[in-house]
Motif scaffolding. Structure first.
Motif, short mmCIF file in Angstrom:
data_model
loop_
_atom_site.label_atom_id
_atom_site.label_comp_id
_atom_site.label_asym_id
_atom_site.label_seq_id
_atom_site.Cartn_x
_atom_site.Cartn_y
_atom_site.Cartn_z
N GLY A 31 122.49 40.96 26.63
CA GLY A 31 121.04 41.08 26.81
C GLY A 31 120.71 42.45 27.39
O GLY A 31 121.59 43.18 27.84
N GLU A 32 119.44 42.72 27.36
CA GLU A 32 118.93 44.01 27.82
C GLU A 32 119.40 44.34 29.24
O GLU A 32 119.59 43.43 30.05
CB GLU A 32 117.41 43.89 27.84
N SER A 33 119.52 45.61 29.51
CA SER A 33 119.91 46.07 30.84
C SER A 33 118.81 45.74 31.86
O SER A 33 117.63 45.81 31.54
CB SER A 33 120.14 47.58 30.77
N GLY A 34 119.20 45.35 33.05
CA GLY A 34 118.22 45.13 34.12
C GLY A 34 117.64 43.72 34.19
O GLY A 34 116.77 43.44 35.00
N LEU A 35 118.14 42.82 33.35
CA LEU A 35 117.58 41.46 33.34
C LEU A 35 118.26 40.52 34.34
O LEU A 35 117.95 39.33 34.39
CB LEU A 35 117.66 40.85 31.93
N GLU A 60 134.57 41.77 44.44
CA GLU A 60 133.48 42.43 45.15
C GLU A 60 132.16 42.36 44.38
O GLU A 60 132.13 42.04 43.20
CB GLU A 60 133.87 43.89 45.39
N ARG A 61 131.10 42.62 45.08
CA ARG A 61 129.78 42.62 44.46
C ARG A 61 129.70 43.69 43.37
O ARG A 61 130.46 44.62 43.35
CB ARG A 61 128.71 42.92 45.52
N ILE A 62 128.71 43.54 42.54
CA ILE A 62 128.63 44.45 41.40
C ILE A 62 127.40 45.35 41.53
O ILE A 62 126.33 44.89 41.88
CB ILE A 62 128.49 43.64 40.09
N SER A 63 127.60 46.63 41.23
CA SER A 63 126.44 47.50 41.16
C SER A 63 126.08 47.66 39.69
O SER A 63 126.51 46.89 38.86
CB SER A 63 126.75 48.85 41.81
N ARG A 64 125.32 48.67 39.34
CA ARG A 64 124.88 48.80 37.96
C ARG A 64 126.08 48.88 37.03
O ARG A 64 127.00 49.66 37.23
CB ARG A 64 124.00 50.06 37.82
N THR A 65 126.05 48.05 36.01
CA THR A 65 127.19 47.93 35.12
C THR A 65 127.15 49.02 34.06
O THR A 65 126.16 49.12 33.34
CB THR A 65 127.16 46.55 34.42
N VAL A 66 128.22 49.82 33.99
CA VAL A 66 128.20 50.88 32.99
C VAL A 66 129.27 50.70 31.92
O VAL A 66 129.29 51.40 30.93
CB VAL A 66 128.35 52.28 33.64
N GLY A 93 119.46 48.69 25.54
CA GLY A 93 118.05 49.00 25.67
C GLY A 93 117.80 50.15 26.62
O GLY A 93 116.70 50.66 26.70
N ASP A 94 118.86 50.59 27.34
CA ASP A 94 118.70 51.78 28.17
C ASP A 94 118.43 52.98 27.28
O ASP A 94 118.92 53.05 26.16
CB ASP A 94 120.00 52.04 28.96
N ALA A 95 117.65 53.93 27.81
CA ALA A 95 117.29 55.10 27.02
C ALA A 95 118.53 55.81 26.49
O ALA A 95 118.54 56.31 25.37
CB ALA A 95 116.46 56.05 27.87
N CYS A 96 119.59 55.81 27.31
CA CYS A 96 120.78 56.57 26.92
C CYS A 96 121.62 55.84 25.87
O CYS A 96 122.54 56.40 25.32
CB CYS A 96 121.63 56.84 28.16
N VAL A 167 119.29 32.21 27.86
CA VAL A 167 118.67 31.97 29.16
C VAL A 167 117.43 32.85 29.30
O VAL A 167 117.38 33.96 28.79
CB VAL A 167 119.64 32.23 30.36
N LEU A 168 116.42 32.31 29.96
CA LEU A 168 115.21 33.05 30.25
C LEU A 168 115.42 33.69 31.62
O LEU A 168 115.50 33.00 32.64
CB LEU A 168 114.01 32.09 30.26
N ALA A 169 115.52 35.03 31.62
CA ALA A 169 115.91 35.75 32.83
C ALA A 169 114.76 35.82 33.85
O ALA A 169 113.60 35.67 33.49
CB ALA A 169 116.35 37.17 32.45
N LYS A 170 115.12 36.04 35.09
CA LYS A 170 114.14 36.29 36.17
C LYS A 170 112.95 35.34 36.12
O LYS A 170 111.79 35.76 36.13
CB LYS A 170 113.64 37.74 36.09
N ALA A 171 113.26 34.06 36.07
CA ALA A 171 112.20 33.05 35.90
C ALA A 171 111.25 33.01 37.08
O ALA A 171 110.16 32.43 36.99
CB ALA A 171 112.82 31.68 35.67
N ASP A 172 111.63 33.63 38.20
CA ASP A 172 110.72 33.65 39.35
C ASP A 172 109.49 34.51 39.10
O ASP A 172 108.53 34.46 39.87
CB ASP A 172 111.46 34.11 40.62
#
Ligand code: GDP
Ligand code: MG
Length: 297
Positions: A31-35, A60-66, A93-96, A167-172
């Motif tokens: 899915g799109e980045s940032g969801l 460990e926790r994850i930061s931005r996935t590249v 979907g990232d510009a790059c 899945v429907l992301a960020k449902a909040d």
């Protein structure tokens, strides 16, 4: 036709064997980045905020996935050991990145089939490590009007080789009425565009009513509305995984707030075996048949 298995209903002997050997399961996200993909898998499997659920080697926790990252984690669910492999992907979907960056996911799934096919055709078939991908959680943006063309392309590229669970992301970020409308729209579009998502097995007529109701609830929940968080919130004397807003607190595991628990139970308890069966009997068989056809051409 596939029989639904949950740990509770496995015949005793099978159950004991399975418990001893443990279960392995591989899941990928798309899915799109940032969801909220990395956040959700972290919420689902990778951290230890709860005492009733043992996390044996959470990473460990994850930061931005590249890049594509493979996490393995051992969890114990009702006394059953599970070894989960979770493939986190950068998303697209990232510009790059070009529009077709879901090819990485496509390639990854193919490579696992290829490896398995090679091992299976080799001399020592006894201890094959099975890395085939059993399930793809596909994240859909809550901000669009249903599916985007990229979602359609991606799901259609993957649906013949992996069990897709949307899945429907960020449902909040949606009201309950909006969640409901969006789910219906997305279910219609999935049908309209001929996308074959994972189908819950049909219930046998002799199955009990509770069971049938539960299956119906699952079917009507597609796409699962999810909320992720890596933060532990303390409120009114309770500790829970949540998100704090100026107007209130969202609880990830509250069924009134999201389908998180429904999804988790479905994945690690009630439908894990079926997801594996479909992978082996349909997706892998298709791949294998194609390989052999190509070889004899
Ligand atoms: P990914 O690129 O899909 O892996 O997304 P991340 O997990 O890195 O999350 C991107 C951003 O969205 C981060 O700032 C997260 O804190 C936030 N986020 C993650 N899950 C949720 C959610 O369920 N609701 C909201 N509102 N924000 C979220
Ligand atoms: Mg990520």
């Amino acid at each position: 036709k596939f029989k639904l298995l949950s740990f509770a209903t496995l015949p005793n002997q099978v159950h004991r064997k399975t418990v001893k050997k443990g279960f392995t399961f591989t899941l990928i996200v798309a899915g799109e980045s940032g969801l909220g993909k990395s956040t959700l898998i972290n919420s689902l499997f990778l951290t230890d905020l709860y005492k009733d659920r043992k996390v044996l080697n959470a990473e460990e926790r994850i930061s931005r996935t590249v890049a594509i990252i493979k996490h393995t984690v051992g969890i114990e669910e009702k006394g059953v050991k599970l070894r989960l492999t979770i493939i986190d992907t950068p998303g697209f979907g990232d510009a790059c990145q070009c529009a077709s960056s879901w090819r990485h996911i496509d390639d990854y799934i193919d490579q696992q089939f290829e490896q398995y096919f090679r091992d299976e055709s080799g001399l020592n078939r006894r201890n094959i490590q099975d890395n085939r991908v059993h399930c793809c959680l596909y994240f859909i943006s809550p901000f669009g009007h249903g599916l985007r063309p990229l979602d359609v392309d991606c799901m259609r590229a993957l649906h013949e080789k992996v069990n897709i669970i949307p899945v429907l992301a960020k449902a909040d970020s949606l009201t309950p009425a909006e969640v409901c409308r969006k789910k219906m729209k997305i279910r219609e579009e999935i049908k309209q565009f001929g996308i074959n998502i994972y189908q819950f097995p049909e219930c046998d007529s002799d199955e009990d009513e509770d069971f049938k109701t539960q299956e119906q609830i699952l079917k009507n929940s597609i796409p699962f509305a999810v909320i992720g968080s890596n933060v532990q919130v303390e409120s009114k004397g309770r500790k829970f995984r949540g998100r704090v807003y100026p107007w209130g607190v969202v609880e990830v595991e509250n069924p009134a707030h999201s389908d998180f628990l429904l999804l988790r139970n479905m994945l690690v308890r009630t439908h894990m075996q079926d997801l594996k069966d479909v992978t082996r009997e349909i997706h892998y068989e298709n791949y294998r048949a194609q390989c052999i056809q190509n070889m004899t051409r």
